[in-house]
Every structure is written in C-alpha cells, then in structure tokens.
Motif scaffolding. Structure first.
Motif, PDB file in Angstrom:
ATOM      1  N   ARG A  95       0.173  -2.209 -11.335  1.00 30.61           N
ATOM      2  CA  ARG A  95       0.585  -1.160 -10.207  1.00 30.61           C
ATOM      3  C   ARG A  95       0.751   0.444 -10.637  1.00 30.61           C
ATOM      4  NH1 ARG A  95       5.246  -0.063  -8.985  1.00 30.61           N
ATOM      5  NH2 ARG A  95       4.743   0.738  -7.616  1.00 30.61           N
ATOM      6  N   ARG A  96       0.890   0.891 -11.717  1.00 28.40           N
ATOM      7  CA  ARG A  96       0.143   1.864 -12.639  1.00 28.40           C
ATOM      8  C   ARG A  96      -1.508   1.912 -12.467  1.00 28.40           C
ATOM      9  NH1 ARG A  96       3.101   0.309 -17.200  1.00 28.40           N
ATOM     10  NH2 ARG A  96       3.373  -1.436 -16.490  1.00 28.40           N
ATOM     11  N   ASP A 106      10.325  -7.135  -6.070  1.00 34.17           N
ATOM     12  CA  ASP A 106       9.062  -7.660  -5.467  1.00 34.17           C
ATOM     13  C   ASP A 106       8.102  -8.693  -5.550  1.00 34.17           C
ATOM     14  OD1 ASP A 106       8.113  -6.232  -6.813  1.00 34.17           O
ATOM     15  OD2 ASP A 106       7.128  -4.540  -5.496  1.00 34.17           O
ATOM     16  N   VAL A 107       8.431  -9.426  -6.200  1.00 36.75           N
ATOM     17  CA  VAL A 107       7.227 -10.516  -6.756  1.00 36.75           C
ATOM     18  C   VAL A 107       7.880 -11.987  -5.733  1.00 36.75           C
ATOM     19  CG1 VAL A 107       6.587 -12.038  -8.840  1.00 36.75           C
ATOM     20  CG2 VAL A 107       7.087  -9.646  -9.241  1.00 36.75           C
ATOM     21  N   ASP A 158       0.728  -1.317   0.049  1.00 34.96           N
ATOM     22  CA  ASP A 158       0.139  -0.056   0.124  1.00 34.96           C
ATOM     23  C   ASP A 158       0.589   0.719  -0.183  1.00 34.96           C
ATOM     24  OD1 ASP A 158      -2.570  -1.445   0.561  1.00 34.96           O
ATOM     25  OD2 ASP A 158      -2.112  -1.064   2.188  1.00 34.96           O
ATOM     26  N   ALA A 159       2.035   1.363   0.854  1.00 35.49           N
ATOM     27  CA  ALA A 159       2.839   2.536   1.045  1.00 35.49           C
ATOM     28  C   ALA A 159       3.999   2.417  -0.759  1.00 35.49           C
ATOM     29  CB  ALA A 159       3.859   2.549   1.653  1.00 35.49           C
ATOM     30  N   SER A 160       4.066   1.907  -1.592  1.00 32.51           N
ATOM     31  CA  SER A 160       4.516   1.813  -2.587  1.00 32.51           C
ATOM     32  C   SER A 160       3.807   2.261  -3.518  1.00 32.51           C
ATOM     33  CB  SER A 160       5.297   0.498  -3.110  1.00 32.51           C
ATOM     34  OG  SER A 160       5.531   0.825  -4.091  1.00 32.51           O
ATOM     35  N   LEU A 161       2.433   1.670  -3.771  1.00 36.77           N
ATOM     36  CA  LEU A 161       1.071   2.643  -4.296  1.00 36.77           C
ATOM     37  C   LEU A 161       1.277   3.566  -3.294  1.00 36.77           C
ATOM     38  CD1 LEU A 161      -1.501  -0.571  -4.083  1.00 36.77           C
ATOM     39  CD2 LEU A 161       0.574   0.190  -6.704  1.00 36.77           C
ATOM     40  N   GLU A 176      -5.678   4.786  -9.312  1.00 38.22           N
ATOM     41  CA  GLU A 176      -7.305   4.622  -8.824  1.00 38.22           C
ATOM     42  C   GLU A 176      -6.866   5.508  -7.797  1.00 38.22           C
ATOM     43  OE1 GLU A 176      -8.412   0.631  -9.124  1.00 38.22           O
ATOM     44  OE2 GLU A 176      -9.032   0.756 -10.599  1.00 38.22           O
ATOM     45  N   LEU A 177      -6.128   5.575  -6.854  1.00 42.08           N
ATOM     46  CA  LEU A 177      -5.728   5.591  -5.356  1.00 42.08           C
ATOM     47  C   LEU A 177      -6.160   7.096  -5.773  1.00 42.08           C
ATOM     48  CD1 LEU A 177      -2.776   4.039  -4.134  1.00 42.08           C
ATOM     49  CD2 LEU A 177      -5.292   3.916  -3.010  1.00 42.08           C
TER      50      LEU A 177
END
Length: 191
Positions: A68-69, A106-107, A33-36, A74-75
């Motif tokens: 992710r993009r 990070d996968v 969430d922080a990365s997004l 959306e965020l």
C-alpha cells in the motif's frame, strides 16, 4: 514466526521505486483506490513514516511488505522509498506477508485463504503449524484452505458481494469446479 531467524542482517536504504517489483506471493490482491489516495496525501504531507521491507533481486528488489505504501507513493509521484533490505527465503516472505496482512482489517478471506494454501501446498507447512504461526485456530485455517478451492466464478461472486462468506464456503466444499460454477450461476439468478 519460528522459521525466520532473528540473526538476519538488515540494511536500511533509500530505493528507487522503479527498482522494486511486486512479490508474486503477496496475499493481498485488491486495493481501495480512495484509501490509497488518502495514504498518498498523508505521505505527501508528512513523509514516509514506516519503511517497506524488500529482499534483493538481481537486479533490483522484491517487495516483501508495504505494497500500500509503495502504491501510494507512486500515486503522488515519489521516486524513492525508504526500505529495509533483508535476505528472505520464499517461505519466509510468505510467512511475513501473512503476519502483516493478519493485522489488517480489510484483507479479504480469499486472500488469506490463498496465502495459507501456498504455505500448505507449496512449502508443505502442516495446518497445525500454520495455525500456531498465525494465532488462528486449526478450524479457521482448515476453513480457509477449503475456501481457496472456490471456482473462478465463485471467487468473483464472493469478491463482489454476491456470495456471503457462508455461501462461498459451502460452494467451495462442492467436489468439482463445474458444480461450484453451476451453483454460483443459480445464486446469481436469484440474487
């Protein structure tokens, strides 16, 4: 990847986020969430620097790469996203997703394992061909295919960090899910 033709027609479009659905084959299932949020703020400040890739659905589009993009946009309240639209077969979608995710640090190994399993079992791609397409060794692909057999309790323990990679692989090689779950329960009690 060998099975994707280079002559496919691609179109660049601005697509409404509401018209895009997630790909069920995307190996990536977990997002930070922080990365997004950071990516969203970067997109808000600098715009979308790279388009996502989608394939046509009727109606709308299926997201092939760029989850992710899409989530980050959306965020921050974006309504449209730049996309490259192209026809892909189901196998091509999965191959492109694996290739894209292989470049990410990070996968999770289970996400990679599930993707290889889909190629191997659903699309009947031999292990040596998966290895050649992904630049991985046959041993790496074989180990990931074994890891994909991890029972649900083992998966949760591995995702949460209760099981190390080596322990998760050892548990996944047990012949029955009930035996795997029992071993994970023992590890949990000692962990």
């Amino acid at each position: 990847m060998d099975s994707i033709t280079t002559e496919a027609v691609e179109t660049s479009l601005s697509v409404a986020l509401a018209d895009i659905v997630e790909s069920p084959s995307n190996p990536r299932r977990r997002y930070n969430d922080a990365s997004l949020a950071e990516l969203g703020e970067d997109i808000r400040a600098h715009g979308q620097l790279q388009p996502v890739r989608v394939r046509p659905l009727h109606p709308g589009f299926e997201l092939v790469i760029g989850s992710r993009r899409l989530r980050a946009m959306e965020l921050v309240g974006c309504e449209r996203i730049d996309a490259i639209v192209r026809e892909y077969t189901d196998r091509e979608v999965l191959e492109v997703q694996i290739s894209e995710n292989a470049q990410r640090e990070d996968v999770h190994p289970l996400e990679e394992a599930d993707a290889y399993t889909a190629l191997h079992q659903v699309h009947k791609v031999p292990v040596d061909e998966i290895a050649a397409q992904t630049g991985r060794s046959v041993q790496h692909v074989t180990a990931r295919l074994a890891l994909a057999r991890l029972c649900p309790e083992g998966r949760e323990a591995y995702f949460s960090g209760l099981l190390t990679h080596g322990a998760a692989l050892a548990v996944s090689r047990m012949p029955r899910p009930d035996l795997q779950a029992e071993l994970v329960g023992e590890v949990s009690r000692w962990g």
